[in-house]
Write a protein that holds these residues in place. Structure first.
Motif, short mmCIF file in Angstrom:
data_model
loop_
_atom_site.label_atom_id
_atom_site.label_comp_id
_atom_site.label_asym_id
_atom_site.label_seq_id
_atom_site.Cartn_x
_atom_site.Cartn_y
_atom_site.Cartn_z
N HIS A 27 -5.89 2.54 -0.61
CA HIS A 27 -4.82 2.09 -1.05
C HIS A 27 -4.58 2.40 -2.46
O HIS A 27 -5.48 1.62 -3.30
CB HIS A 27 -4.89 0.55 -0.67
CG HIS A 27 -4.93 -0.02 0.59
ND1 HIS A 27 -4.12 -0.33 1.32
CD2 HIS A 27 -6.19 -0.29 1.23
CE1 HIS A 27 -4.52 -0.89 2.58
NE2 HIS A 27 -5.85 -0.64 2.42
N SER A 82 -3.75 -8.14 1.03
CA SER A 82 -4.30 -6.66 1.29
C SER A 82 -5.28 -7.04 2.49
O SER A 82 -5.90 -5.99 2.66
CB SER A 82 -4.96 -6.01 0.15
OG SER A 82 -3.93 -5.79 -0.89
N ASN A 83 -4.86 -7.59 3.39
CA ASN A 83 -5.84 -7.77 4.82
C ASN A 83 -5.13 -7.48 5.85
O ASN A 83 -3.81 -7.49 6.12
CB ASN A 83 -6.30 -9.37 4.79
CG ASN A 83 -7.32 -9.73 3.74
OD1 ASN A 83 -8.11 -8.85 3.52
ND2 ASN A 83 -7.09 -10.85 3.46
N ARG A 116 -10.37 -6.88 5.12
CA ARG A 116 -9.87 -5.86 4.35
C ARG A 116 -9.89 -4.37 5.12
O ARG A 116 -9.26 -3.36 4.66
CB ARG A 116 -10.77 -5.62 3.23
CG ARG A 116 -10.62 -6.71 2.12
CD ARG A 116 -9.78 -6.48 1.12
NE ARG A 116 -9.59 -7.47 0.05
CZ ARG A 116 -8.67 -7.80 -0.72
NH1 ARG A 116 -7.49 -6.68 -0.80
NH2 ARG A 116 -8.57 -8.78 -1.41
N ASN A 130 -1.94 1.29 -4.28
CA ASN A 130 -1.31 0.11 -4.50
C ASN A 130 -0.17 0.64 -5.56
O ASN A 130 0.41 -0.35 -6.24
CB ASN A 130 -2.14 -1.11 -5.19
CG ASN A 130 -3.03 -1.68 -4.19
OD1 ASN A 130 -2.51 -1.72 -2.96
ND2 ASN A 130 -3.91 -2.29 -4.31
N TYR A 155 -0.53 -6.63 8.89
CA TYR A 155 -0.93 -6.34 7.56
C TYR A 155 -0.44 -7.30 6.57
O TYR A 155 0.96 -7.57 6.56
CB TYR A 155 -0.71 -4.84 7.15
CG TYR A 155 -1.31 -4.58 5.75
CD1 TYR A 155 -2.46 -4.25 5.59
CD2 TYR A 155 -0.55 -4.48 4.68
CE1 TYR A 155 -3.06 -4.12 4.31
CE2 TYR A 155 -1.13 -4.31 3.38
CZ TYR A 155 -2.09 -4.01 3.36
OH TYR A 155 -2.76 -3.77 1.95
N ASP A 200 -8.61 2.68 4.15
CA ASP A 200 -9.00 1.88 2.76
C ASP A 200 -8.55 2.51 1.56
O ASP A 200 -8.56 2.19 0.46
CB ASP A 200 -10.50 1.57 2.66
CG ASP A 200 -11.11 0.92 3.68
OD1 ASP A 200 -10.35 -0.21 4.18
OD2 ASP A 200 -12.29 1.13 4.14
N VAL A 257 0.36 -7.92 2.96
CA VAL A 257 0.84 -7.20 1.60
C VAL A 257 0.16 -8.06 0.76
O VAL A 257 -0.52 -7.50 -0.39
CB VAL A 257 2.33 -6.86 1.43
CG1 VAL A 257 2.26 -6.39 -0.01
CG2 VAL A 257 2.92 -6.04 2.50
N PRO A 294 0.85 -1.38 0.15
CA PRO A 294 -0.01 -0.06 0.18
C PRO A 294 0.99 1.20 0.00
O PRO A 294 1.84 1.15 0.45
CB PRO A 294 -0.85 -0.15 1.26
CG PRO A 294 -0.04 -0.78 2.30
CD PRO A 294 0.80 -1.95 1.26
#
Length: 159
Positions: A140, A60-61, A74, A142, A55, A138, A57, A33
């Motif tokens: 992200h 993404s949880n 999430r 990415n 976390y 939330d 990676v 993230p």
């Protein structure tokens, strides 16, 4: 014979569709993230000491205790929904392999207690809305950003 050709055509279509779907699904897996610490593109887990949360990676949880059980979600628990992850210290678990980082939770909780800070730490990307103190966990993007992120000036959290 005609029905066999028809069946093979249908099976080929599904096989091709499935293989294409697999490729497109895996493209974003493992992308850190934007609030993640820069310089660690190949790690799987961060430990967030102030939240006592991990976390993942790859998925993404967030992984945290809820009602006495470790869950993956999430989003963070309601109490931390408005927490600024850009300023949260992230311990990068570089020596952990497997799917259950919380197996070492007792060690992590003691070694990296609430308020833990290591050396300087920059985030991968910049905090959205410069000058805006609110940040949703939330958010992200990415992306890998431009590495001019604004961490809290504390440690890489290498473990």
């Amino acid at each position: 014979m005609k029905s066999l050709k028809h069946l093979l055509t249908i099976l080929s279509f599904f096989a091709l569709s499935f293989s294409y779907a697999q490729v497109s699904v895996n493209v974003n897996i493992g992308t850190p993230p934007s609030w993640g610490p820069s310089g660690y593109n190949d790690v799987r887990y961060y430990y967030l000491p102030d939240l006592e949360t991990y976390y993942d990676v790859n998925t993404s949880n967030y992984i945290y205790v809820s009602n006495g059980k470790w869950i993956q979600s999430r989003s963070l628990p309601r109490a931390y929904r408005n927490y600024d992850l850009y300023n949260e210290y992230k311990v990068v678990l570089t020596d952990y392999r497997g799917n259950r980082p919380y197996d070492n939770y007792k060690v992590h909780k003691v070694k990296y207690g609430k308020g833990y800070k290591g050396g300087p730490q920059k985030t991968i990307g910049q905090k959205p809305g410069k000058g805006n103190n609110k940040h949703s966990h939330d958010d992200h993007d990415n992306g890998h950003g431009n590495d001019k992120g604004h961490g809290n000036g504390h440690g890489k959290g290498k473990h």
